[in-house]
Design a protein around this motif. Structure first.
Motif, short mmCIF file in Angstrom:
data_model
loop_
_atom_site.label_atom_id
_atom_site.label_comp_id
_atom_site.label_asym_id
_atom_site.label_seq_id
_atom_site.Cartn_x
_atom_site.Cartn_y
_atom_site.Cartn_z
N GLY A 1 46.62 44.27 35.48
CA GLY A 1 46.97 44.42 34.07
C GLY A 1 46.15 43.60 33.10
N CYS B 1 54.12 42.34 28.56
CA CYS B 1 54.85 43.56 28.92
C CYS B 1 56.32 43.46 28.51
CB CYS B 1 54.72 43.82 30.41
SG CYS B 1 53.07 44.37 30.91
N LEU C 1 49.58 49.39 33.59
CA LEU C 1 48.50 48.90 32.74
C LEU C 1 47.15 49.16 33.41
CD1 LEU C 1 49.64 45.45 31.29
CD2 LEU C 1 49.47 47.64 30.11
N THR D 1 45.93 44.16 28.83
CA THR D 1 46.39 43.07 27.97
C THR D 1 45.27 42.57 27.07
OG1 THR D 1 47.93 42.42 29.72
CG2 THR D 1 47.53 40.82 27.97
N GLN E 1 50.72 54.89 27.72
CA GLN E 1 51.17 53.58 27.26
C GLN E 1 50.24 53.02 26.19
OE1 GLN E 1 53.75 50.85 29.96
NE2 GLN E 1 51.74 51.03 30.90
N LEU F 1 56.42 47.28 28.13
CA LEU F 1 55.48 47.95 29.02
C LEU F 1 55.73 47.53 30.45
CD1 LEU F 1 52.22 47.40 26.92
CD2 LEU F 1 53.70 49.42 26.93
N ASP F 2 55.25 48.33 31.38
CA ASP F 2 55.35 48.04 32.80
C ASP F 2 53.95 47.69 33.30
OD1 ASP F 2 55.55 48.03 35.60
OD2 ASP F 2 57.03 49.65 35.62
N PRO F 3 53.73 46.47 33.83
CA PRO F 3 52.38 46.08 34.27
C PRO F 3 51.81 46.96 35.37
CG PRO F 3 54.03 44.46 34.97
CD PRO F 3 54.70 45.38 34.00
N LYS G 1 52.83 39.44 32.23
CA LYS G 1 54.27 39.71 32.31
C LYS G 1 54.93 39.52 30.95
CE LYS G 1 54.82 38.26 37.15
NZ LYS G 1 55.44 37.27 38.06
#
Length: 348
Positions: free
Chosen positions: A186, A269, A279, A190, A343, A274-276, A266
């Motif tokens: 992720g 997210c 990503l 990010t 996303q 969001l869900d890593p 984390k």
């Protein structure tokens, strides 16, 4: 070196740079030929030509891929559209076990773009190409009117050769295999959020954008049978695992406690919902190998800079076929489906 290099005097791109005439030739020679600097490109033919005998030395099958890059912004922590383009195409080749050899580069440029931005992007592409052991040998340049594109879009295609005896496919996952990733997940997604100023983080998190061909070569040097491998870009690790499960007709179980995710990722997210697992990454691969091979493959990965944080995150089981299940830190389970929707748009 061509004596015409260095003749470009324009500081911004105009429509004449895509006209096929003198301005276009000066742009190509002064920006791209100078940056990529190899005999195949310097010939300025409409194609790059290389002897088949040179390809056969590396293996018995050709791998060919293409991808386009529209990332926003062009420059972000840890990379730019140029590093992304070369790394992404090199990695797509490497995931088949191929040795990447040659790339093409096509650019769609918006009128008004600063020439210095093109120079920076080309320099980044060449730096990563050298790192990956590939040459950018042919290309194309198009210029569109102001407002018809967003600064710069890049297409790269790549050619590589698969060594004899290597057979890596999303259809080869088997019950009893284990799932390996080569590091933190992720980071790229990010970093893009931070670059877009959509997220204020007190950290120096950067994109993981990197070519993985040498890491894959180290894994193959173990002589272990790697069943599946794919880089986890758009859609993240969750989408890759679903592709493996569906193609192989197996189930994959992963363990939340084993997922290598930075605390900053984390936190981001959690803030944004969001869900890593979904990503995007640009320097991470997911590999499926027999359980008995995991120790040797991991040892080879840990010895490589791109695999220092590699680890097993799950295993392959027979049922329920086509499903990915996450075992949570609270002792529960949830199905990890393929990404629905988007996303983060324009992530690569």
């Amino acid at each position: 070196m061509n004596d015409r290099l260095g003749r470009l005097r324009d500081t911004t791109i105009n429509l004449a740079h895509g006209s096929g005439g003198r301005a276009m030739r000066e742009l190509i020679e002064d920006v791209f030929v100078m940056a990529f600097d190899n005999p195949a490109l310097a010939a300025l033919e409409d194609q790059a030509v290389f002897p088949l005998a040179d390809l056969v030395r590396h293996g018995d099958r050709l791998a060919f891929t293409t991808d386009s890059y529209v990332v926003d912004p062009l420059f972000f922590p840890g990379g730019d559209i140029g590093t992304l383009a070369v790394s992404g195409t090199v990695n797509d080749l490497a995931m088949s076990g191929a040795k990447p050899l040659f790339l093409s580069c096509g650019m769609v440029i918006e009128e008004g773009l600063a020439v210095d931005i093109l120079r920076r992007v080309a320099a980044s592409m060449q730096r990563v190409a050298i790192e990956a052991g590939v040459s950018i040998v042919t290309g194309d340049t198009k210029v569109v009117e102001r407002g018809c594109a967003d600064k710069l879009f890049v297409n790269t295609a790549g050619v590589g050769v698969v060594p004899a005896g290597v057979s890596i496919s999303a259809r080869r996952a088997q019950a009893g295999d284990v799932v390996i990733v080569n590091g933190f997940l992720g980071d790229h997604g990010t970093a893009i959020l931070v670059a877009r100023q959509q997220l204020a983080l007190q950290s120096d998190i950067e994109s993981d954008c990197a070519p993985l061909a040498s890491l894959v070569a180290a894994m193959l040097d173990t002589r272990e049978d790697i069943h599946c491998m794919r880089d986890a870009t758009r859609g993240g690790v969750a989408t890759v695992l679903n592709e493996f499960a569906l193609s192989s007709g197996v189930a994959i179980r992963i363990h939340e406690a084993a997922l290598p995710i930075r605390e900053e990722v984390k936190g981001a997210c959690e803030i944004l919902g969001l869900d890593p697992l979904y990503l995007a990454n640009e320097g991470k691969l997911v590999a499926v190998v027999p359980a008995h091979a995991a120790e040797r493959v991991l040892a080879a990965m840990h010895a490589h800079p791109a695999g220092r944080h590699a680890g097993v995150i799950g295993e392959v089981v027979a049922q329920p076929a086509g499903i990915v299940v996450l075992h949570t830190g609270f002792g529960g389970q949830r199905i990890v489906d393929m990404l629905v929707g988007e996303q983060l748009p324009r992530i690569c």
